[in-house]
Design an enzyme around this catalytic site. Structure first.
Site, PDB file in Angstrom:
ATOM      1  N   ARG A  23       0.995  -1.207  -0.049  1.00 26.18           N
ATOM      2  CA  ARG A  23      -0.078   0.367  -0.191  1.00 26.18           C
ATOM      3  C   ARG A  23       0.419   0.997  -0.529  1.00 26.18           C
ATOM      4  NH1 ARG A  23      -3.438   3.200  -0.526  1.00 26.18           N
ATOM      5  NH2 ARG A  23      -4.921   3.943   1.389  1.00 26.18           N
ATOM      6  N   GLY A  24       0.616   2.264  -0.706  1.00 27.26           N
ATOM      7  CA  GLY A  24       1.733   2.567  -1.496  1.00 27.26           C
ATOM      8  C   GLY A  24       2.216   3.931  -0.242  1.00 27.26           C
ATOM      9  N   GLU A  90      -4.951  -7.628  -6.679  1.00 29.98           N
ATOM     10  CA  GLU A  90      -3.995  -8.034  -6.857  1.00 29.98           C
ATOM     11  C   GLU A  90      -3.173  -8.197  -6.191  1.00 29.98           C
ATOM     12  OE1 GLU A  90      -0.591  -4.730  -7.139  1.00 29.98           O
ATOM     13  OE2 GLU A  90       0.092  -5.260  -5.504  1.00 29.98           O
TER      14      GLU A  90
END
Length: 345
Positions: A23-24, A90
């Site tokens: 999770r960026g 994803e």
């Protein structure tokens, strides 16, 4: 996305040793980036997506391809991971592809407890509830939940909030991944010093030993594939021996031939349980062959499989062992394999 040149060769058709899912907002600029840099510095090709994706944005084919072209998936579960539908999609693709192609999945629980994924607690429960309120396709939510549950059951690394030694954790992860790549590479070329067999065959002797299983074994041997094929017919109640358990551990692949009487044998069921457990923790691939049986018989305890399990329960076998066998059968039924309906030649 970033990658590096690598001295560690990749099998044909693969571009990356490691695909990193994260999770960026939570980890891109610190843990994920540091991990990616450490992997690259060890000559490991990685896929690390640098783009911040917007809510509702569909997963693009390039990212899907990157998953399929990777050997290992490292999934960094942070507190806000499940708020991203992109991350969940994803993850679902990673878990599905790992089941079909035996990709190795390594979870990192970054200041979250695996039970939050397994039992949908805390931020993971809140995130899933938000998705449910805005996404009409309920099947998609269930697919994400299943992926989270399965990932939570995989052995990985747990960095607790009060354990801030991220550098040490990164070192351990890189060391483990490097060793796994080395062993997988060697196994892909040939059998290495830790693996004795390409294929372990699990089967019910009276059903197929003198027919299908023997023919399969002979065909594999003719193709120079080293096979573990147990010739001994075991007595009811006999325990699985250490030599057989070791054979499972030193095999690259397990072919499990589910015949109509397979579940009558407590030995076969125990063998299957060990195969499924070992495949979960390693890169061993499991390929089921449904020989004149329907996968749903395994999954839902139907027909002869239901009768066999009921007989084992009557024999006063411990309930936890019966439940373990049922779980192994259900998990095996979910693995893509080959249905075979014997008929006149």
């Amino acid at each position: 996305m970033a990658s590096s040149s690598s001295s560690t060769s990749l099998p044909y058709g693969l571009k990356y040793h490691v695909f990193i899912s994260f999770r960026g907002k939570n980890t891109r600029d610190d843990f994920a980036r540091h991990l990616g840099d450490a992997l690259r510095s060890n000559g490991i090709e990685i896929f690390l997506d640098e783009k911040e994706h917007e809510r509702g944005e569909e997963m693009n084919p390039a990212l899907d391809n990157a998953i399929q072209e990777s050997w290992i998936a490292v999934v960094i579960f942070c507190i806000n991971y499940a708020y991203s539908s992109w991350c969940l999609e994803e993850l679902a693709k990673v878990m599905e592809y790992s089941k079909d192609k035996s990709m190795l999945v390594l979870p990192i629980f970054y200041k979250v407890n695996p039970s939050s994924l397994r039992h949908e607690k805390g931020s993971y429960a809140e995130a899933l509830a938000k998705h449910e309120s805005r996404i009409s396709e309920k099947w998609k939510i269930e697919r994400w939940k299943l992926a989270l549950h399965k990932a939570a059951d995989i052995s990985g690394w747990h960095l607790k909030p009060d354990q801030m030694n991220e550098h040490g954790l990164i070192f351990n992860i890189v060391d483990y991944v490097s060793k796994r790549i080395s062993s997988l590479r060697d196994g892909d070329k040939n059998i290495d010093q830790h693996v004795n067999y390409h294929v372990f065959i699990s089967f019910r002797g009276p059903d197929t030993r003198l027919g299908f299983t023997r023919d399969l074994y002979d065909a594999l041997i003719r193709n120079e594939i080293k096979v573990f094929f147990d010739e001994e017919e075991l007595k009811k109640g006999e325990e699985i021996n250490l030599a057989l358990e070791k054979a499972i551990q030193v095999s690259l692949m397990a072919l499990v031939i589910f015949s109509i009487n397979y579940a009558d044998s407590s030995w076969c069921l125990e063998e299957l349980a060990k195969v499924m457990e070992y495949s979960k923790d390693t890169h061993m691939m499991v390929v089921p062959i449904f020989y004149n049986v329907n996968p749903s018989d395994l999954h839902y305890d139907k027909g002869r499989y239901a009768e066999a399990l009921a007989k084992h329960a009557v024999r006063s076998i411990e309930k936890w062992k019966i439940d373990r066998w049922k779980l192994a059968l259900q998990n095996a039924a979910d693995v893509p394999g080959w249905p075979i309906k014997p008929g006149p030649m």
